[in-house]
Write an enzyme that holds these catalytic residues in place. Structure first.
Site, PDB file in Angstrom:
ATOM      1  N   THR A   1       0.847  -1.273   0.124  1.00 39.64           N
ATOM      2  CA  THR A   1      -0.019   0.055   0.022  1.00 39.64           C
ATOM      3  C   THR A   1       0.943   1.217   0.156  1.00 39.64           C
ATOM      4  O   THR A   1       0.423   2.538  -0.350  1.00 39.64           O
ATOM      5  CB  THR A   1      -0.832   0.176   1.242  1.00 39.64           C
ATOM      6  OG1 THR A   1      -0.207  -0.121   2.548  1.00 39.64           O
ATOM      7  CG2 THR A   1      -1.930  -1.005   1.048  1.00 39.64           C
ATOM      8  N   ASP A   2       2.072   1.175   0.313  1.00 46.60           N
ATOM      9  CA  ASP A   2       2.918   2.491   0.672  1.00 46.60           C
ATOM     10  C   ASP A   2       3.048   3.056  -0.619  1.00 46.60           C
ATOM     11  O   ASP A   2       3.143   4.316  -0.632  1.00 46.60           O
ATOM     12  CB  ASP A   2       4.362   2.169   1.379  1.00 46.60           C
ATOM     13  CG  ASP A   2       5.292   1.305   0.877  1.00 46.60           C
ATOM     14  OD1 ASP A   2       4.762   0.317  -0.005  1.00 46.60           O
ATOM     15  OD2 ASP A   2       6.375   1.144   1.153  1.00 46.60           O
TER      16      ASP A   2
ATOM     17  N   GLY B   1      17.097 -10.716   3.101  1.00 44.43           N
ATOM     18  CA  GLY B   1      16.214 -11.588   2.241  1.00 44.43           C
ATOM     19  C   GLY B   1      15.133 -12.027   2.945  1.00 44.43           C
ATOM     20  O   GLY B   1      14.273 -12.849   2.617  1.00 44.43           O
ATOM     21  N   ALA B   2      14.835 -11.572   4.374  1.00 48.27           N
ATOM     22  CA  ALA B   2      13.755 -12.500   4.986  1.00 48.27           C
ATOM     23  C   ALA B   2      12.372 -11.549   5.039  1.00 48.27           C
ATOM     24  O   ALA B   2      11.522 -11.733   5.862  1.00 48.27           O
ATOM     25  CB  ALA B   2      14.251 -12.536   6.353  1.00 48.27           C
TER      26      ALA B   2
ATOM     27  N   LEU C   1      12.337  -8.477   6.341  1.00 47.61           N
ATOM     28  CA  LEU C   1      12.333  -7.706   7.448  1.00 47.61           C
ATOM     29  C   LEU C   1      12.935  -6.377   7.262  1.00 47.61           C
ATOM     30  O   LEU C   1      13.516  -5.630   8.334  1.00 47.61           O
ATOM     31  CB  LEU C   1      12.821  -8.451   8.545  1.00 47.61           C
ATOM     32  CG  LEU C   1      12.161  -9.926   8.840  1.00 47.61           C
ATOM     33  CD1 LEU C   1      13.208 -10.600   9.720  1.00 47.61           C
ATOM     34  CD2 LEU C   1      10.733  -9.513   9.206  1.00 47.61           C
TER      35      LEU C   1
ATOM     36  N   GLU D   1      17.422   3.986  -2.731  1.00 41.09           N
ATOM     37  CA  GLU D   1      16.967   2.576  -3.103  1.00 41.09           C
ATOM     38  C   GLU D   1      16.410   2.497  -4.404  1.00 41.09           C
ATOM     39  O   GLU D   1      16.461   1.814  -5.387  1.00 41.09           O
ATOM     40  CB  GLU D   1      16.075   2.077  -1.990  1.00 41.09           C
ATOM     41  CG  GLU D   1      15.783   0.535  -2.193  1.00 41.09           C
ATOM     42  CD  GLU D   1      15.567  -0.494  -0.988  1.00 41.09           C
ATOM     43  OE1 GLU D   1      15.262  -1.387  -1.245  1.00 41.09           O
ATOM     44  OE2 GLU D   1      15.900  -0.044  -0.124  1.00 41.09           O
TER      45      GLU D   1
ATOM     46  N   ASP E   1       9.608   1.022   4.630  1.00 43.36           N
ATOM     47  CA  ASP E   1      10.566   0.478   5.294  1.00 43.36           C
ATOM     48  C   ASP E   1      11.468   1.469   6.188  1.00 43.36           C
ATOM     49  O   ASP E   1      12.023   1.302   7.288  1.00 43.36           O
ATOM     50  CB  ASP E   1      11.102  -0.544   4.373  1.00 43.36           C
ATOM     51  CG  ASP E   1      10.482  -1.727   3.943  1.00 43.36           C
ATOM     52  OD1 ASP E   1       9.456  -1.761   4.420  1.00 43.36           O
ATOM     53  OD2 ASP E   1      10.838  -2.159   2.951  1.00 43.36           O
TER      54      ASP E   1
END
Length: 390
Positions: A41-42, A128-129, A131, A166, A178
């Protein structure tokens, strides 16, 4: 400062001194995050609700005045990488160094007088998790350089610059959640964030006080946001907004979803993406209302609804994530869903504290029976956002 923080500070200080011949000017940390609800949604100007993990990336940093950037990670074999600031450009680096170098590039592109740095890093955020290990890396660099160069940036501004690093420098089309979570979360709270204007509200989230636990199950299936599938989902959302004549899917009214889907006609893939985003925004608002009313257990079914939407409409789940969710629910979980961008990574499981061992063993047994690598399971407790620790 807790014992783990002391170890983190001492470890990166010693590593920095060994690498560069002198101690750093300071040590900073930035956390990974779990997104409780509000996925994909971001970048649609919608709502999200992450909280910071106690797992952090730690950076020891000193300034340089010669236009050079030296980068080293305790988690990557090899010597320090040295780069010239004038040579930093998007798309020139496909290794881990693109994330910190991209932050330096973004700061300089925005006119901030960063003249170089020596940096040594160590991270406990699983890569890669799902998180946000990359956001933690970006934010810790941005905060350190903001402090050292006295740039006076607000936390939301740091998050924006990290997102630009990013998106443009690394080439991963991620939203703002994030980086904002890593920069702005508060201990013991989940962050209700409106990604359109970056307004935010800290929502108390003390599960232990209510006899509850939130487990993170890392499937160990690696994902990468810079891959094409994530970008295709984002492009599909943008197409949906354009076909509807809207700035973003955030602008589809909750009561107008059926009309919007009808207007999209035979654009079936776009219809699915739109349905997920609109209903997911509504789920975030439902979770906020339930937490503020003290009905925490009732958020479980909302989390599970979110997983079904991500699996069936947005199609970013995978068999391992579905196995976690289905197994946990069968074993008595109150709710479960994948978290993060998808295509692997982690799921979260809301459960009564007394049931967590049973659920963990059931998930581990299901993975073993399927011939899969054993998952990593740990409790998620809302931690603090990025800060200077030494």
């Amino acid at each position: 400062m807790g014992a783990q923080q002391v170890r983190d500070v001492l470890g990166v200080r010693d590593g920095f001194a060994e690498l560069y011949g002198a101690g750093p000017e300071g040590v900073w940390s930035a956390p990974g995050r779990v997104n409780l609800i509000g996925e994909h949604t971001d970048y649609n100007d919608g709502f999200v609700m992450p909280f910071a993990l106690p797992h952090t990336t730690v950076a020891a940093v000193s300034r340089r005045t010669d236009g050079r950037l030296r980068l080293h990670s305790a988690d990557v074999e090899g010597p320090a990488v040295e780069l010239g600031l004038e040579g930093l450009a998007p798309g020139t680096d496909r290794t881990w160094t693109a994330y910190p170098a991209g932050v330096v590039w973004a700061l300089r592109e925005a006119g901030h007088p960063v003249t170089g740095a020596d940096i040594h890093l160590a991270s406990a955020v699983p890569a890669g998790a799902g998180l946000s290990s990359s956001a933690a890396l970006e934010v810790v660099i941005a905060l350190a350089l903001d402090d050292l160069y006295e740039l006076g940036l607000q936390r939301w501004q740091l998050a924006r610059l990290c997102q630009r690093a990013e998106n443009v420098y690394v080439g991963a089309p991620t939203g703002i959640m994030d980086q904002t979570a890593s920069a702005c979360c508060a201990e013991g709270h989940a962050l209700f964030l409106d990604t359109r204007d970056l307004s935010q509200r800290q929502i108390p989230f003390d599960l232990a006080a209510e006899g509850l636990r939130l487990l993170v199950v890392d499937t160990r299936v690696q994902h990468a946001h810079s891959g094409g599938e994530y970008g295709r989902r984002r492009a599909g959302c943008e197409k949906g907004a354009a076909l509807l004549g809207l700035d973003a899917l955030r602008d589809v009214p909750q009561g107008g979803l059926d009309a919007a889907l009808a207007e999209l006609g035979d654009e079936e893939e776009v219809r699915r993406l739109v349905r997920h985003v609109v209903t997911e925004d509504a789920r975030v608002e439902r979770v906020v209302a339930l937490l503020e009313s003290g009905d925490t257990r009732a958020i479980g079914p909302v989390l599970t609804e979110g997983h079904a939407s991500l699996r069936d409409d947005f199609r970013v789940s995978c068999p391992e994530l579905d196995l976690v969710v289905d197994t946990a629910l069968t074993a008595g979980a109150l709710g479960a869903r994948m978290t993060g961008g998808g295509f692997g990574g982690s799921a979260i499981v809301l459960a009564e504290a007394a049931d967590t061992d049973t659920i963990t063993k059931a998930v581990e047994a299901a993975f073993a029976a399927a011939g899969l690598t054993a998952p990593r399971v740990f409790e998620a407790v809302p931690g603090a956002g990025a800060r200077r620790i030494g």
